[in-house]
Design a protein around this motif. Structure first.
Motif, mmCIF file in Angstrom:
data_model
loop_
_atom_site.group_PDB
_atom_site.id
_atom_site.type_symbol
_atom_site.label_atom_id
_atom_site.label_comp_id
_atom_site.label_asym_id
_atom_site.label_seq_id
_atom_site.Cartn_x
_atom_site.Cartn_y
_atom_site.Cartn_z
ATOM 1 N N LEU A 56 8.717 -13.118 -2.508
ATOM 2 C CA LEU A 56 8.593 -12.505 -1.191
ATOM 3 C C LEU A 56 9.720 -11.521 -0.896
ATOM 4 O O LEU A 56 9.646 -10.742 0.051
ATOM 5 C CB LEU A 56 8.568 -13.595 -0.111
ATOM 6 C CG LEU A 56 7.434 -14.627 -0.238
ATOM 7 C CD1 LEU A 56 7.535 -15.645 0.878
ATOM 8 C CD2 LEU A 56 6.076 -13.945 -0.199
ATOM 9 N N ARG A 57 10.769 -11.548 -1.699
ATOM 10 C CA ARG A 57 11.907 -10.666 -1.478
ATOM 11 C C ARG A 57 11.799 -9.363 -2.259
ATOM 12 O O ARG A 57 12.603 -8.461 -2.063
ATOM 13 C CB ARG A 57 13.201 -11.378 -1.906
ATOM 14 C CG ARG A 57 13.457 -12.714 -1.220
ATOM 15 C CD ARG A 57 14.560 -13.460 -1.950
ATOM 16 N NE ARG A 57 14.828 -14.764 -1.352
ATOM 17 C CZ ARG A 57 15.885 -15.022 -0.586
ATOM 18 N NH1 ARG A 57 16.750 -14.071 -0.329
ATOM 19 N NH2 ARG A 57 16.069 -16.224 -0.081
ATOM 20 N N GLU A 105 -1.965 -1.754 0.624
ATOM 21 C CA GLU A 105 -3.161 -2.444 1.114
ATOM 22 C C GLU A 105 -4.446 -1.797 0.608
ATOM 23 O O GLU A 105 -5.400 -2.490 0.251
ATOM 24 C CB GLU A 105 -3.143 -2.467 2.641
ATOM 25 C CG GLU A 105 -4.397 -3.048 3.287
ATOM 26 C CD GLU A 105 -4.591 -4.523 2.989
ATOM 27 O OE1 GLU A 105 -5.665 -5.055 3.319
ATOM 28 O OE2 GLU A 105 -3.683 -5.155 2.415
ATOM 29 N N TYR A 157 9.200 -7.025 -2.963
ATOM 30 C CA TYR A 157 8.236 -5.923 -2.869
ATOM 31 C C TYR A 157 8.362 -5.233 -1.506
ATOM 32 O O TYR A 157 8.789 -5.839 -0.526
ATOM 33 C CB TYR A 157 6.808 -6.408 -3.130
ATOM 34 C CG TYR A 157 6.242 -7.361 -2.104
ATOM 35 C CD1 TYR A 157 5.482 -6.885 -1.038
ATOM 36 C CD2 TYR A 157 6.442 -8.732 -2.201
ATOM 37 C CE1 TYR A 157 4.938 -7.744 -0.105
ATOM 38 C CE2 TYR A 157 5.908 -9.598 -1.277
ATOM 39 C CZ TYR A 157 5.148 -9.098 -0.225
ATOM 40 O OH TYR A 157 4.620 -9.953 0.701
ATOM 41 N N PRO A 158 7.973 -3.961 -1.431
ATOM 42 C CA PRO A 158 8.210 -3.161 -0.221
ATOM 43 C C PRO A 158 7.326 -3.583 0.954
ATOM 44 O O PRO A 158 6.269 -4.206 0.776
ATOM 45 C CB PRO A 158 7.840 -1.732 -0.676
ATOM 46 C CG PRO A 158 7.811 -1.780 -2.173
ATOM 47 C CD PRO A 158 7.422 -3.170 -2.536
ATOM 48 N N ASP A 159 7.768 -3.224 2.140
ATOM 49 C CA ASP A 159 6.942 -3.427 3.334
ATOM 50 C C ASP A 159 5.651 -2.617 3.197
ATOM 51 O O ASP A 159 5.649 -1.503 2.667
ATOM 52 C CB ASP A 159 7.706 -2.969 4.581
ATOM 53 C CG ASP A 159 8.884 -3.876 4.880
ATOM 54 O OD1 ASP A 159 8.887 -5.014 4.393
ATOM 55 O OD2 ASP A 159 9.804 -3.430 5.596
ATOM 56 N N GLY A 160 4.557 -3.177 3.694
ATOM 57 C CA GLY A 160 3.275 -2.491 3.610
ATOM 58 C C GLY A 160 2.511 -2.786 2.328
ATOM 59 O O GLY A 160 1.353 -2.390 2.197
ATOM 60 N N TYR A 161 3.177 -3.464 1.393
ATOM 61 C CA TYR A 161 2.503 -3.856 0.154
ATOM 62 C C TYR A 161 1.930 -5.265 0.314
ATOM 63 O O TYR A 161 2.373 -6.034 1.158
ATOM 64 C CB TYR A 161 3.474 -3.829 -1.022
ATOM 65 C CG TYR A 161 3.672 -2.463 -1.652
ATOM 66 C CD1 TYR A 161 3.592 -2.280 -3.021
ATOM 67 C CD2 TYR A 161 3.951 -1.348 -0.869
ATOM 68 C CE1 TYR A 161 3.785 -1.039 -3.610
ATOM 69 C CE2 TYR A 161 4.153 -0.102 -1.439
ATOM 70 C CZ TYR A 161 4.062 0.052 -2.806
ATOM 71 O OH TYR A 161 4.250 1.278 -3.377
ATOM 72 N N VAL A 162 0.969 -5.597 -0.516
ATOM 73 C CA VAL A 162 0.303 -6.898 -0.468
ATOM 74 C C VAL A 162 0.364 -7.541 -1.846
ATOM 75 O O VAL A 162 0.154 -6.872 -2.867
ATOM 76 C CB VAL A 162 -1.175 -6.759 -0.024
ATOM 77 C CG1 VAL A 162 -1.857 -8.114 0.012
ATOM 78 C CG2 VAL A 162 -1.265 -6.076 1.333
#
Length: 274
Positions: A119-120, A211, A122-127
């Motif tokens: 959870l640490r 996404e 990968y970038p914001d906005g990724y899934v």
């Protein structure tokens, strides 16, 4: 010479002599053992300890570590003796390391060993996406965390019944490229490369994509009617100073997947068009 041997035999067969010799041996053994215990109790060794309280999931840095000469007798519970090996490690997810405490193997782990480590990374906005893997599709364990793969799509393109050529066509092509692998897990959810002494078989790889790509991959995974399969292929992208961003490689394949599926925002499910 014979007299000497006979004399020695008489000496050692004498009950009083044997008793005295046994007592002397016991005294020597007790003396040596006692001195060894005293030496172990007072002998010290420089050991790293926590300069402050370290909360769970906290990265250990040099300013958190002090060194103290501790008695060897305290070395119980597998304490860590090398301060340098602690730097960059993390306190375990269920452990608080008190101020003044030694560091123990049970309480210190690598970043990858933390249950929420993915959870640490990968970038914001990724899934996050999990994809099945085995020894064959992992190229014999050549797909490693931190490496990059391209994802190919293999599917059966079923032709319209009105088409004169009614033979279905097999499609194979690159769907996504520059996908960074975050983790490779075995069937029990343990990292495959966590312990090189254990031979673990890969069962799943985890990565993250925007996404839009996540939805495209999910649609593809549901295309059982079309015998769709996603196949990872290792690349040299991780060797570059600046690896490329993940992106769609084939608009033709993307459009085909979208044509035979739809995505319902309300239902949050993907369905094949009938």
């Amino acid at each position: 010479m014979n007299n000497i041997i006979i004399g020695l035999k008489k000496f050692f067969t004498n009950k009083n002599t044997v008793t005295i010799v046994g007592i002397l041996i016991a005294i020597v053994v007790l003396y040596i053992g006692y001195n060894m215990r005293i030496k172990a109790a007072v002998e010290t060794y420089p050991m790293p300890y926590a300069l402050k309280e370290i909360n769970p999931r906290t990265e250990i840095t040099a300013d958190m570590i002090g060194t103290v000469d501790a008695p060897v007798s305290m070395f119980q519970g597998a304490p860590i003796a090398d301060a340098r090996s602690l730097i960059g490690k993390y306190s375990n997810y269920d452990t608080v390391i008190p101020k003044g405490s030694l560091f123990y193997k049970r309480s210190v782990v690598t970043k990858e060993q933390l249950p929420d480590s993915i959870l640490r990374d990968y970038p914001d906005g990724y899934v996050l996406v999990n994809m099945p893997l085995d020894m064959n599709t992992s190229y014999g364990n050549l797909i490693l965390p931190g490496n990059y793969v391209d994802i190919y799509l293999k599917a059966v393109n079923k032709l319209d019944e009105n088409n004169s050529n009614k033979q279905d066509k097999i499609m194979v092509g690159k769907l996504l490229e520059n996908v960074k692998i975050l983790s490779v897990l075995d069937g029990s959810g343990q990292p495959v490369f966590e312990n090189i002494e254990e031979k673990r078989t890969p069962a799943m790889m985890i990565f993250a994509v925007p996404e839009e790509y996540h939805i495209l991959l999910r649609k593809t995974m549901y295309l059982r009617t079309y015998d769709a399969n996603l196949l990872p292929v290792p690349t040299k992208e991780s060797l570059k100073e600046q690896p490329g961003e993940v992106r769609i490689s084939s608009d033709e394949l993307k459009n085909w997947v979208n044509k035979v599926t739809y995505w319902s925002e309300d239902m949050s499910t993907s369905n094949t068009v009938k």
